[in-house]
Design a protein around this motif. Structure first.
Motif, PDB file in Angstrom:
ATOM      1  N   THR A  51       0.790  -1.230   0.000  1.00  0.00           N
ATOM      2  CA  THR A  51       0.000   0.000   0.000  1.00  0.00           C
ATOM      3  C   THR A  51       0.823   1.282   0.000  1.00  0.00           C
ATOM      4  O   THR A  51       0.269   2.364  -0.122  1.00  0.00           O
ATOM      5  N   GLN A  52       2.126   1.185   0.150  1.00  0.00           N
ATOM      6  CA  GLN A  52       2.962   2.374   0.105  1.00  0.00           C
ATOM      7  C   GLN A  52       4.363   1.962  -0.315  1.00  0.00           C
ATOM      8  O   GLN A  52       4.745   0.806  -0.175  1.00  0.00           O
ATOM      9  N   SER A  53       5.133   2.918  -0.834  1.00  0.00           N
ATOM     10  CA  SER A  53       6.467   2.587  -1.334  1.00  0.00           C
ATOM     11  C   SER A  53       7.535   3.615  -0.959  1.00  0.00           C
ATOM     12  O   SER A  53       8.597   3.652  -1.565  1.00  0.00           O
ATOM     13  N   LYS A  54       7.272   4.439   0.062  1.00  0.00           N
ATOM     14  CA  LYS A  54       8.213   5.498   0.415  1.00  0.00           C
ATOM     15  C   LYS A  54       8.803   5.380   1.814  1.00  0.00           C
ATOM     16  O   LYS A  54       9.914   5.849   2.049  1.00  0.00           O
ATOM     17  N   ARG A  55       8.092   4.817   2.755  1.00  0.00           N
ATOM     18  CA  ARG A  55       8.526   4.832   4.154  1.00  0.00           C
ATOM     19  C   ARG A  55       9.188   3.520   4.542  1.00  0.00           C
ATOM     20  O   ARG A  55       8.551   2.487   4.628  1.00  0.00           O
ATOM     21  N   TYR A  56      10.507   3.601   4.787  1.00  0.00           N
ATOM     22  CA  TYR A  56      11.282   2.435   5.192  1.00  0.00           C
ATOM     23  C   TYR A  56      11.689   2.586   6.643  1.00  0.00           C
ATOM     24  O   TYR A  56      11.934   3.693   7.115  1.00  0.00           O
ATOM     25  N   ILE A  57      11.761   1.462   7.345  1.00  0.00           N
ATOM     26  CA  ILE A  57      12.235   1.487   8.725  1.00  0.00           C
ATOM     27  C   ILE A  57      13.316   0.431   8.888  1.00  0.00           C
ATOM     28  O   ILE A  57      13.287  -0.598   8.220  1.00  0.00           O
ATOM     29  N   ASN A  58      14.282   0.718   9.754  1.00  0.00           N
ATOM     30  CA  ASN A  58      15.334  -0.240  10.080  1.00  0.00           C
ATOM     31  C   ASN A  58      15.990  -0.778   8.817  1.00  0.00           C
ATOM     32  O   ASN A  58      16.233  -1.966   8.676  1.00  0.00           O
ATOM     33  N   ASP A  59      16.262   0.114   7.884  1.00  0.00           N
ATOM     34  CA  ASP A  59      16.828  -0.291   6.606  1.00  0.00           C
ATOM     35  C   ASP A  59      17.786   0.797   6.151  1.00  0.00           C
ATOM     36  O   ASP A  59      17.372   1.809   5.591  1.00  0.00           O
ATOM     37  N   LYS A  60      19.070   0.587   6.421  1.00  0.00           N
ATOM     38  CA  LYS A  60      20.081   1.595   6.132  1.00  0.00           C
ATOM     39  C   LYS A  60      20.077   2.033   4.669  1.00  0.00           C
ATOM     40  O   LYS A  60      20.197   3.199   4.359  1.00  0.00           O
ATOM     41  N   GLY A  61      19.864   1.093   3.761  1.00  0.00           N
ATOM     42  CA  GLY A  61      19.853   1.414   2.339  1.00  0.00           C
ATOM     43  C   GLY A  61      18.518   1.932   1.828  1.00  0.00           C
ATOM     44  O   GLY A  61      18.424   2.475   0.744  1.00  0.00           O
ATOM     45  N   GLY A  62      17.445   1.772   2.623  1.00  0.00           N
ATOM     46  CA  GLY A  62      16.132   2.258   2.233  1.00  0.00           C
ATOM     47  C   GLY A  62      15.592   1.582   0.986  1.00  0.00           C
ATOM     48  O   GLY A  62      15.103   2.262   0.094  1.00  0.00           O
ATOM     49  N   GLY A  63      15.667   0.248   0.945  1.00  0.00           N
ATOM     50  CA  GLY A  63      15.174  -0.434  -0.226  1.00  0.00           C
ATOM     51  C   GLY A  63      14.501  -1.768   0.046  1.00  0.00           C
ATOM     52  O   GLY A  63      14.096  -2.441  -0.888  1.00  0.00           O
TER      53      GLY A  63
END
Length: 155
Positions: free
Chosen positions: A28-40
């Motif tokens: 449902t979303q593709s912008k908010r990352y958590i606990n992910d240094k690379g943000g992917g």
């Protein structure tokens, strides 16, 4: 449980009526990352992640279906964190204590058994660490002298 973690993609869930767990998939979303240094990789899960939101979309065999293959469809989540709302989908953050409802199973029959977050030690973590604690943990190293090799730290 005194500390509750936010849930992210890859969280392991199980159904009270199923035989195997499945991994949560955030659609449902593709912008908010958590606990992910690379943000992917670790998208934050919200209460808007409903319908077919698992990798295999099944929890093995379902005892409610006479041990036939599970046909999971999440209709709602309960126990989410009211203080975080994402702009993208107006969803509230899921916590590891959140539960989901499946129309075949029952209310709150799906639980989260692992929130999906993993610890990643960064260069800043090592710099901020207490030197005495590091010396206790790694007695045969020279603490404080770092050599940088492609973003990896060595003692």
């Amino acid at each position: 449980m005194s500390e509750r973690h936010l849930v992210c993609q890859g969280a392991i869930c199980r159904c009270n009526f199923g035989t195997t767990p499945d991994k949560l998939k955030v659609l449902t979303q593709s912008k908010r990352y958590i606990n992910d240094k690379g943000g992917g990789q670790k998208l934050m899960a919200t209460n808007k992640d409903i319908s077919k939101t698992f990798e295999k979309n099944m929890f093995g065999n379902c005892s409610k279906l006479n041990n036939n293959p599970c046909q999971v469809t999440v209709t709602q989540w309960s126990g989410f964190y009211e203080k975080i709302t994402l702009e993208e989908n107006s969803g509230k953050a899921l916590l590891e204590s959140s539960k989901a409802t499946c129309p075949i199973g029952s209310t709150d029959c799906i639980t989260i058994i692992n929130h999906g977050q993993t610890a990643e030690v960064s260069q800043q973590n090592v710099k901020n660490a207490d030197k005495e604690v590091l010396m206790e943990l790694f007695p045969f190293t020279t603490v404080g002298k770092y050599i940088r090799k492609t973003d990896q730290l060595e003692f």
